[in-house]
Scaffold this motif. Structure first.
Motif, PDB file in Angstrom:
ATOM      1  N   LYS A 189       0.782  -1.266  -0.128  1.00 45.31           N
ATOM      2  CA  LYS A 189       0.045   0.063  -0.094  1.00 45.31           C
ATOM      3  C   LYS A 189       0.952   1.021  -0.055  1.00 45.31           C
ATOM      4  O   LYS A 189       0.692   2.390  -0.763  1.00 45.31           O
ATOM      5  N   THR A 190       1.741   1.206   0.729  1.00 47.85           N
ATOM      6  CA  THR A 190       2.951   2.405   0.864  1.00 47.85           C
ATOM      7  C   THR A 190       3.472   2.484  -0.359  1.00 47.85           C
ATOM      8  O   THR A 190       3.884   3.586  -1.030  1.00 47.85           O
ATOM      9  N   ALA A 191       4.142   1.338  -0.990  1.00 46.27           N
ATOM     10  CA  ALA A 191       4.700   1.582  -2.077  1.00 46.27           C
ATOM     11  C   ALA A 191       3.858   1.944  -3.215  1.00 46.27           C
ATOM     12  O   ALA A 191       4.343   2.569  -4.085  1.00 46.27           O
ATOM     13  N   SER A 192       2.688   1.660  -3.562  1.00 47.91           N
ATOM     14  CA  SER A 192       1.872   1.931  -4.409  1.00 47.91           C
ATOM     15  C   SER A 192       1.386   3.467  -4.316  1.00 47.91           C
ATOM     16  O   SER A 192       1.503   4.233  -5.482  1.00 47.91           O
ATOM     17  N   TYR A 193       1.538   4.088  -3.164  1.00 48.60           N
ATOM     18  CA  TYR A 193       0.974   5.318  -2.860  1.00 48.60           C
ATOM     19  C   TYR A 193       2.539   6.138  -3.268  1.00 48.60           C
ATOM     20  O   TYR A 193       2.101   7.289  -4.111  1.00 48.60           O
ATOM     21  N   ILE A 194       3.657   5.774  -3.122  1.00 44.13           N
ATOM     22  CA  ILE A 194       4.720   6.598  -3.247  1.00 44.13           C
ATOM     23  C   ILE A 194       5.120   6.337  -4.596  1.00 44.13           C
ATOM     24  O   ILE A 194       5.458   7.517  -5.368  1.00 44.13           O
ATOM     25  N   ALA A 195       4.802   5.447  -5.287  1.00 43.83           N
ATOM     26  CA  ALA A 195       5.087   5.153  -6.921  1.00 43.83           C
ATOM     27  C   ALA A 195       3.997   6.225  -7.655  1.00 43.83           C
ATOM     28  O   ALA A 195       4.504   6.640  -8.686  1.00 43.83           O
ATOM     29  N   LYS A 196       2.845   6.258  -7.106  1.00 44.62           N
ATOM     30  CA  LYS A 196       2.002   7.081  -8.066  1.00 44.62           C
ATOM     31  C   LYS A 196       2.137   8.419  -7.851  1.00 44.62           C
ATOM     32  O   LYS A 196       2.308   9.314  -8.660  1.00 44.62           O
ATOM     33  N   GLY A 197       2.888   8.888  -6.662  1.00 41.79           N
ATOM     34  CA  GLY A 197       3.502  10.283  -6.450  1.00 41.79           C
ATOM     35  C   GLY A 197       4.569  10.460  -7.394  1.00 41.79           C
ATOM     36  O   GLY A 197       4.668  11.386  -8.018  1.00 41.79           O
ATOM     37  N   PHE A 198       5.444   9.541  -7.390  1.00 40.97           N
ATOM     38  CA  PHE A 198       6.684   9.800  -8.383  1.00 40.97           C
ATOM     39  C   PHE A 198       6.083  10.038  -9.833  1.00 40.97           C
ATOM     40  O   PHE A 198       6.697  10.681 -10.572  1.00 40.97           O
ATOM     41  N   ALA A 199       5.252   8.792 -10.225  1.00 41.62           N
ATOM     42  CA  ALA A 199       4.459   9.081 -11.590  1.00 41.62           C
ATOM     43  C   ALA A 199       4.118  10.193 -12.117  1.00 41.62           C
ATOM     44  O   ALA A 199       4.344  10.806 -13.165  1.00 41.62           O
ATOM     45  N   GLU A 200       3.363  10.794 -11.228  1.00 37.92           N
ATOM     46  CA  GLU A 200       2.676  12.194 -11.146  1.00 37.92           C
ATOM     47  C   GLU A 200       3.752  13.259 -11.147  1.00 37.92           C
ATOM     48  O   GLU A 200       3.524  14.472 -11.965  1.00 37.92           O
ATOM     49  N   ALA A 201       4.891  13.146 -10.755  1.00 36.44           N
ATOM     50  CA  ALA A 201       5.751  14.063 -10.921  1.00 36.44           C
ATOM     51  C   ALA A 201       6.607  13.973 -11.906  1.00 36.44           C
ATOM     52  O   ALA A 201       8.041  14.657 -12.263  1.00 36.44           O
ATOM     53  N   GLY A 202       6.435  12.835 -12.921  1.00 38.90           N
ATOM     54  CA  GLY A 202       7.160  12.613 -14.171  1.00 38.90           C
ATOM     55  C   GLY A 202       8.323  11.844 -14.142  1.00 38.90           C
ATOM     56  O   GLY A 202       9.184  11.736 -14.712  1.00 38.90           O
ATOM     57  N   HIS A 203       8.375  10.974 -12.924  1.00 42.66           N
ATOM     58  CA  HIS A 203       9.559   9.986 -12.685  1.00 42.66           C
ATOM     59  C   HIS A 203       9.143   8.618 -12.996  1.00 42.66           C
ATOM     60  O   HIS A 203       7.953   8.201 -12.822  1.00 42.66           O
ATOM     61  N   LEU A 204      10.171   7.808 -13.391  1.00 43.65           N
ATOM     62  CA  LEU A 204       9.864   6.242 -13.543  1.00 43.65           C
ATOM     63  C   LEU A 204      10.101   5.525 -12.308  1.00 43.65           C
ATOM     64  O   LEU A 204      11.108   5.907 -11.546  1.00 43.65           O
ATOM     65  N   CYS A 205       9.314   4.711 -11.885  1.00 44.08           N
ATOM     66  CA  CYS A 205       9.420   4.117 -10.509  1.00 44.08           C
ATOM     67  C   CYS A 205       9.153   2.472 -10.603  1.00 44.08           C
ATOM     68  O   CYS A 205       8.180   1.972 -10.970  1.00 44.08           O
ATOM     69  N   ASP A 206      10.239   1.769 -10.430  1.00 42.82           N
ATOM     70  CA  ASP A 206      10.037   0.091 -10.087  1.00 42.82           C
ATOM     71  C   ASP A 206       9.979   0.136  -8.654  1.00 42.82           C
ATOM     72  O   ASP A 206      10.846   0.538  -7.994  1.00 42.82           O
ATOM     73  N   ILE A 207       9.161  -1.004  -8.367  1.00 39.73           N
ATOM     74  CA  ILE A 207       8.722  -1.449  -7.117  1.00 39.73           C
ATOM     75  C   ILE A 207       9.410  -2.779  -6.799  1.00 39.73           C
ATOM     76  O   ILE A 207       9.209  -3.699  -7.572  1.00 39.73           O
ATOM     77  N   ILE A 208      10.418  -3.017  -5.715  1.00 41.53           N
ATOM     78  CA  ILE A 208      10.829  -4.453  -5.446  1.00 41.53           C
ATOM     79  C   ILE A 208      10.499  -4.538  -3.912  1.00 41.53           C
ATOM     80  O   ILE A 208      10.626  -3.470  -3.163  1.00 41.53           O
ATOM     81  N   VAL A 209       9.994  -5.713  -3.390  1.00 40.48           N
ATOM     82  CA  VAL A 209       9.568  -5.985  -1.837  1.00 40.48           C
ATOM     83  C   VAL A 209      10.440  -6.520  -1.411  1.00 40.48           C
ATOM     84  O   VAL A 209      10.361  -6.930  -0.210  1.00 40.48           O
ATOM     85  N   SER A 210      11.474  -7.210  -2.087  1.00 41.92           N
ATOM     86  CA  SER A 210      12.408  -8.291  -1.230  1.00 41.92           C
ATOM     87  C   SER A 210      13.867  -7.366  -1.311  1.00 41.92           C
ATOM     88  O   SER A 210      14.432  -7.142  -2.342  1.00 41.92           O
ATOM     89  N   GLY A 211      14.227  -7.676  -0.263  1.00 38.20           N
ATOM     90  CA  GLY A 211      15.948  -7.028  -0.301  1.00 38.20           C
ATOM     91  C   GLY A 211      16.737  -7.885  -1.181  1.00 38.20           C
ATOM     92  O   GLY A 211      17.747  -7.283  -1.957  1.00 38.20           O
ATOM     93  N   ARG A 212      16.761  -9.155  -1.335  1.00 38.20           N
ATOM     94  CA  ARG A 212      17.513  -9.817  -2.059  1.00 38.20           C
ATOM     95  C   ARG A 212      17.265  -9.673  -3.551  1.00 38.20           C
ATOM     96  O   ARG A 212      18.363  -9.744  -4.284  1.00 38.20           O
ATOM     97  N   GLN A 213      15.893  -9.607  -3.882  1.00 40.02           N
ATOM     98  CA  GLN A 213      15.454  -9.303  -5.394  1.00 40.02           C
ATOM     99  C   GLN A 213      16.086  -7.668  -5.573  1.00 40.02           C
ATOM    100  O   GLN A 213      16.720  -7.516  -6.708  1.00 40.02           O
ATOM    101  N   ALA A 214      15.751  -6.755  -4.906  1.00 41.78           N
ATOM    102  CA  ALA A 214      16.605  -5.459  -4.971  1.00 41.78           C
ATOM    103  C   ALA A 214      17.897  -5.436  -5.275  1.00 41.78           C
ATOM    104  O   ALA A 214      18.379  -4.661  -5.836  1.00 41.78           O
ATOM    105  N   LEU A 215      18.696  -6.210  -4.500  1.00 41.56           N
ATOM    106  CA  LEU A 215      20.066  -6.474  -4.768  1.00 41.56           C
ATOM    107  C   LEU A 215      20.514  -6.859  -6.034  1.00 41.56           C
ATOM    108  O   LEU A 215      21.456  -6.125  -6.911  1.00 41.56           O
TER     109      LEU A 215
END
Length: 225
Positions: free
Chosen positions: A11-37
């Motif tokens: 829910k938090t990730a979706s909220y933040i990503a939506k805000g970044f998109a509205e500001a004109g940024h591309l945002c990829d979401i990862i939920v796992s630390g290992r995947q993020a690495l």
């Protein structure tokens, strides 16, 4: 900018990503630390936004591993862990900024924008190499297989960005920002045109292709795998 958001609360990730998109940024979401690495060390981003409490690999360990891998992308911790010692620990681990939850999105956006405006930390190399392609940053010369390659100034700048990010995918937006200092879509094919010219000079006369088009994503310079 292209932002990697590592946040396991969807829910938090979706909220933040939506805000970044509205500001004109591309945002990829990862939920796992290992995947993020894996993502952070194999893809090109302008800013990382990281929660500290993550499954598989915590945020602190993630930042340390990313820095150990030589990735210098600015990183901001966005976390509920907000003690003074915690903030110091996060910054000493390699983060560039620290914002405690709950937060105002306007402040998060301002901090991310500030990190994105920082000039990139350049390696102290004077010669860049990818396979048999060599760029001398002092003499401003390019050679491939010992053969001189004549480039126009903008072609040289484009190749330099690609070589500094060898093996990473560089999106059209990222190239526009780093080579042309354009922070909006100019609705032209300037990137595609220069990529085509660059490919004609560094690839077509040779037997091995180094400059690759990643369909629907961007471009990557690397030796065949």
């Amino acid at each position: 900018m292209r932002i990697l958001l590592i946040e396991d609360d969807r829910k938090t990730a979706s909220y933040i990503a939506k805000g970044f998109a509205e500001a004109g940024h591309l945002c990829d979401i990862i939920v796992s630390g290992r995947q993020a690495l894996v993502q952070a060390t194999h893809e090109a981003y302008d800013v990382f936004v990281i929660d500290r409490m993550l499954p598989e690999l915590d945020g602190l360990s993630l930042v340390k591993a990313v820095r150990a891998a030589g990735v210098k992308v600015p990183a901001l911790f966005l976390t509920a862990i907000g003690g003074v010692d915690d903030r110091v620990e996060g910054l000493e681990a390699g983060a560039d900024d620290y914002l405690v939850k709950p937060f105002a999105f306007s402040e998060l956006l301002a901090r991310v924008n500030a990190l994105g405006r920082r000039p990139p930390v350049q390696d102290q190399k004077i010669v860049l190499r990818t396979a048999d392609l060599e760029m001398d940053l002092i003499r401003r010369t390019v050679m491939r297989g010992g053969t001189p390659v004549e480039l126009q100034p903008r072609e040289f700048a484009l190749l330099e960005v690609l070589m500094r990010n060898e093996g990473r995918v560089m999106t059209r937006t990222m190239l526009l920002e780093r080579v042309w200092d354009i922070h909006f879509d100019p609705k032209t094919s300037v990137v595609e045109t220069h990529i085509s010219r660059l490919r004609a000079k560094i690839d077509r006369p040779f037997s091995v292709q180094l400059l690759h088009t990643i369909r629907n994503t961007g471009y990557s310079l690397h030796a065949p795998r």
